[in-house]
Write a protein that holds these residues in place. Structure first.
Motif, PDB file in Angstrom:
ATOM      1  N   GLY A  81     -10.975   4.857   0.507  1.00 29.71           N
ATOM      2  CA  GLY A  81      -9.635   4.305   0.674  1.00 29.71           C
ATOM      3  C   GLY A  81      -9.421   3.027  -0.109  1.00 29.71           C
ATOM      4  O   GLY A  81     -10.283   2.583  -0.884  1.00 29.71           O
ATOM      5  N   MET A  82      -8.252   2.409   0.104  1.00 29.18           N
ATOM      6  CA  MET A  82      -7.867   1.180  -0.583  1.00 29.18           C
ATOM      7  C   MET A  82      -7.820   0.026   0.415  1.00 29.18           C
ATOM      8  O   MET A  82      -7.372   0.193   1.556  1.00 29.18           O
ATOM      9  CB  MET A  82      -6.496   1.338  -1.235  1.00 29.18           C
ATOM     10  CG  MET A  82      -6.441   2.363  -2.350  1.00 29.18           C
ATOM     11  SD  MET A  82      -7.287   1.826  -3.859  1.00 29.18           S
ATOM     12  CE  MET A  82      -6.176   0.500  -4.372  1.00 29.18           C
ATOM     13  N   SER A  83      -8.285  -1.113  -0.009  1.00 32.89           N
ATOM     14  CA  SER A  83      -8.228  -2.308   0.829  1.00 32.89           C
ATOM     15  C   SER A  83      -6.785  -2.749   1.022  1.00 32.89           C
ATOM     16  O   SER A  83      -5.999  -2.797   0.070  1.00 32.89           O
ATOM     17  CB  SER A  83      -9.037  -3.437   0.187  1.00 32.89           C
ATOM     18  OG  SER A  83      -8.774  -4.681   0.823  1.00 32.89           O
ATOM     19  N   PHE A  84      -6.414  -3.086   2.266  1.00 33.99           N
ATOM     20  CA  PHE A  84      -5.072  -3.568   2.539  1.00 33.99           C
ATOM     21  C   PHE A  84      -4.809  -4.897   1.835  1.00 33.99           C
ATOM     22  O   PHE A  84      -3.734  -5.117   1.280  1.00 33.99           O
ATOM     23  CB  PHE A  84      -4.879  -3.776   4.051  1.00 33.99           C
ATOM     24  CG  PHE A  84      -4.791  -2.491   4.823  1.00 33.99           C
ATOM     25  CD1 PHE A  84      -4.597  -1.272   4.185  1.00 33.99           C
ATOM     26  CD2 PHE A  84      -4.899  -2.486   6.207  1.00 33.99           C
ATOM     27  CE1 PHE A  84      -4.511  -0.091   4.891  1.00 33.99           C
ATOM     28  CE2 PHE A  84      -4.805  -1.310   6.932  1.00 33.99           C
ATOM     29  CZ  PHE A  84      -4.624  -0.112   6.268  1.00 33.99           C
ATOM     30  N   GLN A  86      -6.930  -6.663  -0.574  1.00 29.92           N
ATOM     31  CA  GLN A  86      -7.327  -6.853  -1.967  1.00 29.92           C
ATOM     32  C   GLN A  86      -6.729  -5.813  -2.906  1.00 29.92           C
ATOM     33  O   GLN A  86      -6.840  -5.949  -4.123  1.00 29.92           O
ATOM     34  CB  GLN A  86      -8.856  -6.845  -2.074  1.00 29.92           C
ATOM     35  CG  GLN A  86      -9.517  -7.896  -1.191  1.00 29.92           C
ATOM     36  CD  GLN A  86     -11.022  -7.845  -1.288  1.00 29.92           C
ATOM     37  OE1 GLN A  86     -11.591  -7.877  -2.380  1.00 29.92           O
ATOM     38  NE2 GLN A  86     -11.703  -7.775  -0.145  1.00 29.92           N
ATOM     39  N   ASN A  87      -6.151  -4.760  -2.334  1.00 31.10           N
ATOM     40  CA  ASN A  87      -5.527  -3.698  -3.126  1.00 31.10           C
ATOM     41  C   ASN A  87      -6.491  -3.144  -4.175  1.00 31.10           C
ATOM     42  O   ASN A  87      -6.123  -2.904  -5.327  1.00 31.10           O
ATOM     43  CB  ASN A  87      -4.239  -4.211  -3.796  1.00 31.10           C
ATOM     44  CG  ASN A  87      -3.359  -3.066  -4.275  1.00 31.10           C
ATOM     45  OD1 ASN A  87      -3.384  -1.972  -3.706  1.00 31.10           O
ATOM     46  ND2 ASN A  87      -2.587  -3.300  -5.311  1.00 31.10           N
ATOM     47  N   GLN A  88      -7.735  -2.964  -3.745  1.00 28.69           N
ATOM     48  CA  GLN A  88      -8.772  -2.397  -4.598  1.00 28.69           C
ATOM     49  C   GLN A  88      -9.470  -1.277  -3.834  1.00 28.69           C
ATOM     50  O   GLN A  88      -9.460  -1.268  -2.589  1.00 28.69           O
ATOM     51  CB  GLN A  88      -9.803  -3.457  -4.990  1.00 28.69           C
ATOM     52  CG  GLN A  88      -9.263  -4.582  -5.848  1.00 28.69           C
ATOM     53  CD  GLN A  88     -10.350  -5.592  -6.170  1.00 28.69           C
ATOM     54  OE1 GLN A  88     -11.525  -5.376  -5.871  1.00 28.69           O
ATOM     55  NE2 GLN A  88      -9.963  -6.694  -6.776  1.00 28.69           N
ATOM     56  N   PRO A  89     -10.092  -0.350  -4.531  1.00 29.13           N
ATOM     57  CA  PRO A  89     -10.863   0.683  -3.828  1.00 29.13           C
ATOM     58  C   PRO A  89     -11.968   0.044  -2.981  1.00 29.13           C
ATOM     59  O   PRO A  89     -12.687  -0.842  -3.449  1.00 29.13           O
ATOM     60  CB  PRO A  89     -11.445   1.533  -4.963  1.00 29.13           C
ATOM     61  CG  PRO A  89     -10.509   1.322  -6.113  1.00 29.13           C
ATOM     62  CD  PRO A  89     -10.044  -0.100  -5.988  1.00 29.13           C
ATOM     63  N   VAL A  90     -12.062   0.496  -1.748  1.00 28.62           N
ATOM     64  CA  VAL A  90     -13.059  -0.065  -0.832  1.00 28.62           C
ATOM     65  C   VAL A  90     -14.469   0.132  -1.381  1.00 28.62           C
ATOM     66  O   VAL A  90     -15.320  -0.750  -1.275  1.00 28.62           O
ATOM     67  CB  VAL A  90     -12.928   0.593   0.556  1.00 28.62           C
ATOM     68  CG1 VAL A  90     -14.077   0.173   1.469  1.00 28.62           C
ATOM     69  CG2 VAL A  90     -11.595   0.223   1.185  1.00 28.62           C
ATOM     70  N   LEU A  91     -14.719   1.280  -1.993  1.00 28.52           N
ATOM     71  CA  LEU A  91     -16.052   1.561  -2.516  1.00 28.52           C
ATOM     72  C   LEU A  91     -16.445   0.532  -3.575  1.00 28.52           C
ATOM     73  O   LEU A  91     -17.600   0.078  -3.610  1.00 28.52           O
ATOM     74  CB  LEU A  91     -16.098   2.970  -3.107  1.00 28.52           C
ATOM     75  CG  LEU A  91     -17.471   3.459  -3.578  1.00 28.52           C
ATOM     76  CD1 LEU A  91     -18.455   3.473  -2.424  1.00 28.52           C
ATOM     77  CD2 LEU A  91     -17.370   4.847  -4.194  1.00 28.52           C
TER      78      LEU A  91
END
Length: 321
Positions: A81-84, A86-91
């Protein structure tokens, strides 16, 4: 099918079921926590249309069952998913921090084993003597320590009071080459020492107990009757069997290291996965929390799986269970 292959397959299946259970519990537990995840991505002053669009983009407007199925589908593809915030992929976020956690946990485990084996042997070979009693008192005291307590104490003593070691971070700014490695080592000392002090006692006491039992076995008596030096009997015969139960303990301690990393990395502002969890809780960044919990759970499950398989290979009697 050979017993060894069947044993490994059973353990792999058990590991997969455990991972699925961890995934499921993590998904639903985070959504039962107080706080609206929409607050992390939607400003209260936004229009209802924009708010609805954001919730739709993150899939938060769908029924919980649908969210769960989509989460499993994305997870199978390696998408956390995407970080709320940081708007970056969580991985990507977690993979950037994972090496620091592995360095901390691996160093603590290596130091624990390197110190625990000689201390356990020393206590067992001098059982009921003053050295043995001293080691037992130290081991029991270590088991009663709490990670935040010892972490704050070491931080104040060596970082603030004497100024010998850094009080936070993992590396100094603007350092390269050998200076960078030295900086990493200096920043690692206090968090690593905190974890070692807390877990060393259980390892030493377990090894002491199993080694005392091994030294009383017939094969050790036979080795002594053959004229072998006591040092050889201890290190080449008794210790090899005494290490079997402590092999399982190492896997269990890795789970403790993972849990302790959250507290330790928070105290020392160490930029690992545990620190990400601490930050994500305050920000209600559920995707990062999910990803971090799953990554740590995966590490613990794999470590215990490898430990279980190694134990089975070392002791064939375990393969039948």
């Amino acid at each position: 099918m050979p017993a060894g292959t069947s044993f490994i397959l059973r353990r792999l299946l058990r590991g997969l079921l455990t991972m699925w259970f961890a995934v499921t519990v993590t998904f639903f537990l985070l959504r039962l926590l107080p706080g609206d995840p929409a607050l992390a991505i939607a400003d209260p002053g936004m229009t209802e249309e924009l708010r609805a669009k954001l919730l739709n983009d993150y899939g938060l407007d769908k029924p919980l069952g649908v969210q769960y199925w989509e989460f499993l589908t994305q997870l199978a593809q390696g998408n956390l998913g995407m970080s709320f915030r940081q708007n970056q992929p969580v991985l990507d976020i977690l993979l950037e921090r994972l090496p620091w956690t592995l360095l901390l946990a691996g160093s603590a485990l290596a130091v624990t084993v390197a110190l625990g084996i000689p201390l356990g042997v020393l206590a067992a070979t001098r059982a009921k003597g003053p050295v043995d009693r001293l080691i037992q008192v130290g081991g029991i005291t270590g088991q009663s320590l709490f990670v935040p307590s010892i972490g704050v104490f070491l931080l104040y003593l060596f970082g603030v009071q004497f100024g010998l070691l850094p009080i936070g971070g993992a590396i100094d700014d603007d350092v390269t080459g050998s200076a960078a490695y030295l900086s990493i080592a200096r920043h690692l000392i206090l968090p690593c020492l905190s974890l070692v002090l807390v877990q060393l006692g259980s390892y030493v006491l377990t090894l002491r107990s199993t080694l005392i039992d091994a030294l009383g076995e017939d094969y050790c008596a036979l080795a002594r009757a053959k004229g072998l030096p006591n040092r050889t009997v201890v290190w080449r015969h008794a210790l090899r069997n005494a290490l079997l139960p402590t092999t399982t303990l190492i896997g269990l301690q890795l789970g403790f290291l993972v849990g302790g990393a959250v507290l330790t990395e928070s105290i020392y502002a160490y930029p690992g996965v545990g620190r990400s969890i601490f930050e994500a809780v305050g920000q209600l960044d559920f995707p990062v929390l999910q990803g971090a919990f799953l990554m740590l759970a995966f590490a613990v499950i794999v470590a215990n799986l490898l430990t279980d398989i190694a134990y089975g290979l070392l002791d064939p009697r375990v393969r039948t269970t």
